[in-house]
Design an enzyme around this catalytic site. Structure first.
Site, PDB file in Angstrom:
ATOM      1  CB  CYS A  28      -9.643 -34.178  10.592  1.00 39.13           C
ATOM      2  SG  CYS A  28      -8.556 -35.491  11.090  1.00 39.13           S
ATOM      3  CD  GLU A  29     -10.148 -27.702   8.894  1.00 39.55           C
ATOM      4  OE1 GLU A  29     -10.541 -26.944   7.992  1.00 39.55           O
ATOM      5  OE2 GLU A  29      -9.619 -27.324   9.935  1.00 39.55           O
TER       6      GLU A  29
ATOM      7  CE1 TYR B 246       3.749 -12.863   2.548  1.00 39.51           C
ATOM      8  CE2 TYR B 246       3.819 -13.149   0.171  1.00 39.51           C
ATOM      9  CZ  TYR B 246       3.943 -12.345   1.278  1.00 39.51           C
ATOM     10  OH  TYR B 246       4.260 -11.018   1.133  1.00 39.51           O
TER      11      TYR B 246
ATOM     12  CD  GLU C 141       7.388  -1.538   2.107  1.00 40.21           C
ATOM     13  OE1 GLU C 141       6.285  -2.117   2.006  1.00 40.21           O
ATOM     14  OE2 GLU C 141       7.584  -0.590   2.857  1.00 40.21           O
TER      15      GLU C 141
ATOM     16  CE1 TYR D 138      -4.514 -15.123   1.539  1.00 46.06           C
ATOM     17  CE2 TYR D 138      -2.811 -16.789   1.327  1.00 46.06           C
ATOM     18  CZ  TYR D 138      -3.341 -15.695   1.974  1.00 46.06           C
ATOM     19  OH  TYR D 138      -2.676 -15.174   3.050  1.00 46.06           O
TER      20      TYR D 138
ATOM     21  NE  ARG E 294       0.447 -17.981  -1.203  1.00 49.09           N
ATOM     22  CZ  ARG E 294       0.015 -18.006  -2.431  1.00 49.09           C
ATOM     23  NH1 ARG E 294       0.185 -19.082  -3.172  1.00 49.09           N
ATOM     24  NH2 ARG E 294      -0.587 -16.961  -2.937  1.00 49.09           N
TER      25      ARG E 294
ATOM     26  N   GLY F 134       4.454  -6.151  -3.944  1.00 48.50           N
ATOM     27  CA  GLY F 134       3.234  -6.560  -4.627  1.00 48.50           C
ATOM     28  C   GLY F 134       3.368  -7.119  -6.019  1.00 48.50           C
TER      29      GLY F 134
HETATM   30  N1  LLP Z   1       4.812  -4.253   1.946  1.00 50.43           N
HETATM   31  C1  LLP Z   1       3.692  -4.327   2.681  1.00 50.43           C
HETATM   32  C2  LLP Z   1       3.274  -3.180   3.475  1.00 50.43           C
HETATM   33  C3  LLP Z   1       2.909  -5.504   2.650  1.00 50.43           C
HETATM   34  O1  LLP Z   1       1.789  -5.559   3.366  1.00 50.43           O
HETATM   35  C4  LLP Z   1       3.318  -6.610   1.856  1.00 50.43           C
HETATM   36  C5  LLP Z   1       2.544  -7.852   1.820  1.00 50.43           C
HETATM   37  C6  LLP Z   1       4.512  -6.482   1.130  1.00 50.43           C
HETATM   38  C7  LLP Z   1       5.232  -5.281   1.185  1.00 50.43           C
HETATM   39  C8  LLP Z   1       5.037  -7.579   0.266  1.00 50.43           C
HETATM   40  O2  LLP Z   1       4.180  -7.884  -0.779  1.00 50.43           O
HETATM   41  P1  LLP Z   1       4.653  -8.923  -1.906  1.00 50.43           P
HETATM   42  O3  LLP Z   1       5.773  -8.316  -2.680  1.00 50.43           O
HETATM   43  O4  LLP Z   1       5.078 -10.166  -1.205  1.00 50.43           O
HETATM   44  O5  LLP Z   1       3.448  -9.149  -2.729  1.00 50.43           O
HETATM   45  N2  LLP Z   1      -0.092 -14.373   2.507  1.00 50.43           N
HETATM   46  C9  LLP Z   1      -0.496 -13.874   1.222  1.00 50.43           C
HETATM   47  C10 LLP Z   1       0.218 -12.589   0.859  1.00 50.43           C
HETATM   48  C11 LLP Z   1       0.042 -11.496   1.882  1.00 50.43           C
HETATM   49  C12 LLP Z   1       0.765 -10.212   1.543  1.00 50.43           C
HETATM   50  C13 LLP Z   1       0.767  -9.267   2.691  1.00 50.43           C
HETATM   51  N3  LLP Z   1       1.501  -8.047   2.509  1.00 50.43           N
HETATM   52  C14 LLP Z   1      -0.269 -14.953   0.172  1.00 50.43           C
HETATM   53  O6  LLP Z   1       0.153 -16.053   0.516  1.00 50.43           O
HETATM   54  O7  LLP Z   1      -0.575 -14.754  -1.009  1.00 50.43           O
END
Ligand code: LLP
Length: 421
Positions: free
Chosen positions: A346-347, A375, A275, A318, A314, A239
């Site tokens: 086409c959007e 992502y 993670e 978002y 993205r 995160g």
């Molecule tokens: N652990 C779990 C349980 C998660 O659900 C996620 C991300 C991570 C770790 C990794 O999080 P990070 O370090 O990447 O922030 N598609 C979206 C982001 C979705 C994140 C989903 N879960 C975007 O493009 O911003």
């Protein structure tokens, strides 16, 4: 910091001119830097130094086999959320005892796959899921190591679609019920409770929400220990956000994050697992695209490019900002222009940026979307029958196509025609 820099006015990926890759593979494409992946992994690894720890790359961010192998080679474990990701991690040579299985709805088949192939732990998301993991483990005659993902009801202060730690979100077990759930888990013979898991959201730009969540985890660790559970591992999720623009209010660094982890949880003597996905992959990748047309609108100029929302979703999904830069730097002093940067899909949602001020471009020019490594490719689709775009990995002065562009025939021939047609 990343490894996509200008040299004499030309954008390079490490030591390779981006234009050279474009000439060879065609546009659009994703381009990744090995050195950035390695550097970002090490930043986390070093930030947790002194504590027993494992950095499990959240491979949902970018899961090409070559990327996984690059990270595994420097010591990363993997965080997976599906049977497909588990299989990818194994195929990249990651041993089961370095793979953590997260995800809200693990199926019986996925659980069986992981228990047979080896798993470091399951992060359990609900009581029904816990019951199934127990059942499958008993059938296979093994014991499944688990943590329970608790939902700490903390506001991650991020985009609503990627916040996961509030009670209204589908994730985890309410922390208020955790002691009860752990007591039940301890009574199940197919499970071994080893720790606690928490993940409150993605693209967090402040440490405070993490701190609040981790303080709750620290308290819960003590409560569970006093209930007789052996809590030896804390999975703190991912995160930590990345700078998507070059402004001054950059998110905290891994070192600051690590210091906060040590402060809130260090005294418990637990093994720490994290993670991260975005921080490892985000600035390790760019998407390169070509300008097809520049079109005069009534009150604005549209830059129409060959990349589209299906390639990088993205911004559409978002409202995400990606810096967009020319592959050949404009000469100094040239007057900037204002563009709506759009793809051919086409959007109206196929818009990457509105009123973006940048160097003037012409049809045929190459541009690069920065911070597209996480992502990006993994969320792409073939909408409008646009084949998935290639991925290229650079290492020093070498580059390799790590996923080629399928031909139109390959794309079409995946469909099968029923007998009656
Ligand atoms: N652990 C779990 C349980 C998660 O659900 C996620 C991300 C991570 C770790 C990794 O999080 P990070 O370090 O990447 O922030 N598609 C979206 C982001 C979705 C994140 C989903 N879960 C975007 O493009 O911003």
């Amino acid at each position: 910091m990343d490894h996509f820099l200008y040299r004499d006015g030309a954008l390079f990926a490490e030591d390779v001119p981006v234009a050279e890759i474009a000439a060879e593979v065609g546009t659009p494409f994703y381009c990744y830097s090995t050195a950035t992946f390695e550097r970002h992994f090490r930043l986390f690894d070093e930030a947790l130094e002194g504590m027993d720890h494992l950095v499990c790359y959240a491979m949902k961010a970018a899961s090409n086999q070559a990327i996984l192998k690059t990270l595994a080679a420097v010591g990363a474990g993997m965080d997976v959320v599906s049977g497909g990701e588990y299989a990818r991690a194994k195929a990249a040579g990651v041993p089961g005892d370095r793979i953590v299985f997260s995800g809200v709805g693990k199926t019986r088949d996925e659980i069986e796959m992981a228990l047979s192939g080896g798993i470091r732990q399951f992060n359990v998301e609900s009581e029904p899921e816990m019951a199934v993991i127990n059942e499958v483990a008993l059938v296979l005659g093994v014991v499944a190591p688990i943590t329970v993902r608790v939902n700490p009801d903390v506001d991650a202060k991020t985009h609503a679609k990627i916040a996961t730690g509030k009670s209204e979100n589908k994730f985890g077990i309410p922390i208020s019920r955790a002691r009860e759930v752990y007591a039940h888990a301890a009574s199940l013979k197919g499970l071994k409770v080893i720790g606690i898991d928490v993940h409150i959201g993605s693209q967090l730009t402040q440490l405070e929400p993490f701190r609040l969540a981790y303080e709750k985890v620290a308290q819960l660790t003590e409560d569970l220990r006093s209930d007789g559970h052996e809590i030896s591992r804390l999975d703190l999720g991912g995160g930590l956000g990345i700078p998507y623009t070059r402004s001054n209010d950059a998110p905290p660094l891994p070192t600051e994050y690590g210091a906060m982890v040590r402060e809130t949880l260090g005294h418990l003597g637990c093994e720490i697992e994290i993670e991260p996905g975005r921080l490892i992959a985000g600035n390790a990748g760019i998407m390169v695209s070509k300008v097809i047309y520049v079109k005069e609108g009534e009150d604005r100029e549209f830059m129409i490019i060959d990349g589209a929302m299906n390639d990088l979703i993205r911004p559409a999904m978002y409202e995400a900002h990606h810096d967009i830069i020319p592959v050949v730097e404009a000469s100094p002093g040239v007057e900037k222009q204002r563009y709506d940067i759009v793809g051919p899909v086409c959007e109206s949602g196929d818009t990457f940026a509105k009123e973006r001020v940048m160097e003037p471009v012409q049809a045929g020019d190459l541009i690069a979307f920065r911070s597209a490594g996480a992502y990006g490719a993994v969320m792409s689709s073939e909408y409008n029958s646009r084949p998935l775009i290639p991925e290229v990995l650079v290492k020093g002065d070498q580059f390799a196509v790590i996923r080629r562009r399928p031909t139109l025939d390959e794309m079409i021939n995946r469909d099968t025609i029923p007998e009656w047609l």
